[in-house]
Write an enzyme that holds these catalytic residues in place. Structure first.
Site, PDB file in Angstrom:
ATOM      1  CB  CYS A  14      -0.940  -0.002   1.204  1.00 56.51           C
ATOM      2  SG  CYS A  14      -1.937   1.500   1.323  1.00 56.51           S
ATOM      3  CB  CYS A  41      -3.426   2.485  -1.352  1.00 56.20           C
ATOM      4  SG  CYS A  41      -3.422   0.819  -0.723  1.00 56.20           S
ATOM      5  CE  LYS A 101      -4.911   3.628  -6.044  1.00 57.68           C
ATOM      6  NZ  LYS A 101      -5.254   2.222  -6.120  1.00 57.68           N
ATOM      7  CE1 TYR A 130      -6.906  -2.217  -6.724  1.00 59.41           C
ATOM      8  CE2 TYR A 130      -7.745  -4.450  -6.804  1.00 59.41           C
ATOM      9  CZ  TYR A 130      -6.895  -3.518  -6.263  1.00 59.41           C
ATOM     10  OH  TYR A 130      -6.035  -3.871  -5.258  1.00 59.41           O
ATOM     11  CD  GLU A 161      -7.227   1.783  -8.872  1.00 61.68           C
ATOM     12  OE1 GLU A 161      -8.052   2.034  -7.984  1.00 61.68           O
ATOM     13  OE2 GLU A 161      -6.114   1.250  -8.631  1.00 61.68           O
ATOM     14  CG  HIS A 169     -30.226  20.827  -3.747  1.00 60.15           C
ATOM     15  ND1 HIS A 169     -30.264  19.984  -4.842  1.00 60.15           N
ATOM     16  CD2 HIS A 169     -30.460  22.081  -4.217  1.00 60.15           C
ATOM     17  CE1 HIS A 169     -30.521  20.693  -5.922  1.00 60.15           C
ATOM     18  NE2 HIS A 169     -30.641  21.968  -5.573  1.00 60.15           N
ATOM     19  CD  GLU A 181     -29.553  16.709  -4.269  1.00 64.51           C
ATOM     20  OE1 GLU A 181     -30.682  16.968  -3.781  1.00 64.51           O
ATOM     21  OE2 GLU A 181     -28.829  17.558  -4.821  1.00 64.51           O
TER      22      GLU A 181
END
Length: 450
Positions: free
Chosen positions: A43, A48, A51, A177, A181, A439, A444
């Site tokens: 990681c 992670c 990246k 993934y 990515e 909002h 939402e």
């Protein structure tokens, strides 16, 4: 030299190992931690963290196109890969130092070297033997390189972070993934990218809405998605470029070929055969729900077990194990359901819970209700560049418990965590409906679906 004994001996200095070792030390026991590479594991060093830095870099490249629509006269003078690489690498190095400092603060003894079991309870590192009343293995995983002629000319996701400059033309091989990515990052930063996938869509293990949409958005961004492609050979030409032959044809002129075809556990060469620890056909360590291996008082967690290969999962599992072993919380264990996860694609993906196919299989198609929404994020209301946001809620049973949430669009990575809490707590569609919307936001939409 006498064998040194710890109450808890951790093999692996990645996120899971460090988290477990430090937490265990809080309970007043002696802890040793062995790592032969840089602290922080995949990681921090090649996953992670660096990246995400590159994802953020690519986001700047995307938004440059929108500046004029927001009234800014900004001219791009080009992109300098070496600038962000230098900053990124320095950041990672600082993190390595912080990890080492924190181990010291927690009174965890850091042993720098490669651990190999010499019998069922003893490891050897640099000629010194160590044992533990409890031993935990968290050695992580590494990228797979395909077994084809010339594969050595390509790089893996690890090698991506060693690139000295942006490749002009890149082949990314894989549909998971990591492939998605890195293909997106390279494309947005200016590389001519082809993504080679074995089937018709990327991210096939995700909900069908996600796999369909991510493949579409990749193609719309300019990535050449080559489908039904299986690797055959990779050849380095005299001009330095590479020719990649697949079942979908022969593709030439690449100066970078990046393999993202899966990961394999770091168990080879550890001497596990001397421990009685069972591994499966792929080399993953087999554990039960409490992270116990088949050998007494030896445990394993994280990527080395081949399940839910996510840093926060390893961290949580490691801390729970420490509490169970050393704080008398004997029933504590990691819950592997409803794990939220994000893919830093362009735009990003957020997902938690069951896919529609999984929900239909578990509850029956007649017992689930699916809510969908597709809309334009307000950011793109004034831009020439357009991008849709896709959302899906999957609800099950008469109470319409939310068992799956899937979305792709700007900001979906950051909005998922709170919804992950709600779904983990057992929220129903009525709970979502009863929540006042914020909002104007994309999130939402998840509390106003009908």
């Amino acid at each position: 030299m006498a064998t040194k004994t710890f109450d808890y001996l951790v093999v692996g200095g990645g996120s899971g190992g460090i988290a477990s070792g430090r937490r265990a030390a809080e309970f007043g026991i002696s802890v040793g931690l062995v790592e032969f590479k840089r602290l922080g594991g995949t990681c921090v060093n090649v996953g992670c963290v660096p990246k995400k830095v590159m994802f953020n870099t690519a986001m700047h490249a995307e938004m440059i196109h929108d500046h004029k629509n927001y009234g800014f006269d900004v001219q791009s003078q080009g992109f300098k890969w070496s600038t962000i690489k230098e900053s990124r690498d320095a950041y990672v190095k600082r993190l390595n130092g912080i990890y080492e400092t924190n181990l010291g603060k927690s009174k965890v003894e850091y042993i720098d070297g490669y651990a190999k079991f010499v019998d069922n309870k003893v490891i050897e590192v640099n000629g010194q033997k160590y044992t533990g009343n409890h031993i935990m293995i968290a050695t992580g995983g590494k990228p797979v390189v395909p077994d084809i002629p010339g594969a050595e000319h390509g790089i893996t996701s690890d090698g991506f972070f060693d690139l000295a400059d942006l490749p002009k033309k890149t082949a990314v091989v894989g549909a998971g993934y990591i492939a998605v990515e890195l293909a997106g990052i390279l494309k947005e930063l200016g590389s001519d990218v082809s993504l080679f996938i074995r089937k018709e869509q990327a991210l096939r293990n995700f909900d069908e809405m996600i796999s369909e949409n991510v493949t579409k958005t990749l193609e719309e961004s300019g990535v050449n998605v080559v489908k039904k492609s299986t690797s055959k050979t990779l050849t380095k030409e005299s001009d330095g470029t590479m020719t990649y032959e697949t079942t979908a044809g022969v593709f030439k002129g690449f100066d970078c070929v990046l393999w993202a075809v899966g990961r394999t556990p770091n168990t080879e060469g550890m001497g596990l055969d001397k421990t009685g620890v069972q591994v499966d056909q792929r080399g993953n360590i087999v554990v039960d729900e409490f992270q116990n291996t088949s050998a007494k008082n030896i445990y394993a967690l994280g990527d080395v077990c081949g399940k839910a290969l996510l840093t926060p999962v390893a961290i949580k599992a490691g801390r729970k194990l420490a509490h169970r072993l050393f704080n008398n919380e004997t029933s504590l264990k990691m819950d592997y359901t409803y794990i939220p996860t994000v893919v830093f694609s362009h735009p990003p993906i957020g997902t938690v819970g069951l896919t529609q196919a999984e929900a239909e299989k578990e509850y029956g198609a007649e017992n689930i209700k699916v809510y969908r929404s597709s809309f334009g994020n307000m950011y793109f209301a004034v831009t020439e560049r357009k991008q849709r946001t896709m959302m899906k809620l999957i609800c099950a049973g008469p109470e319409q418990k939310v068992v799956g949430l899937h979305m792709q669009g700007m900001g979906c990575d950051e909005m998922l965590q709170g919804f992950g809490v709600a779904i983990k707590m057992g929220a129903t569609k009525a709970d979502f409906d009863d929540t006042v919307a914020i909002h104007p936001t994309s999130s939402e939409e998840l509390v106003t679906m009908r």
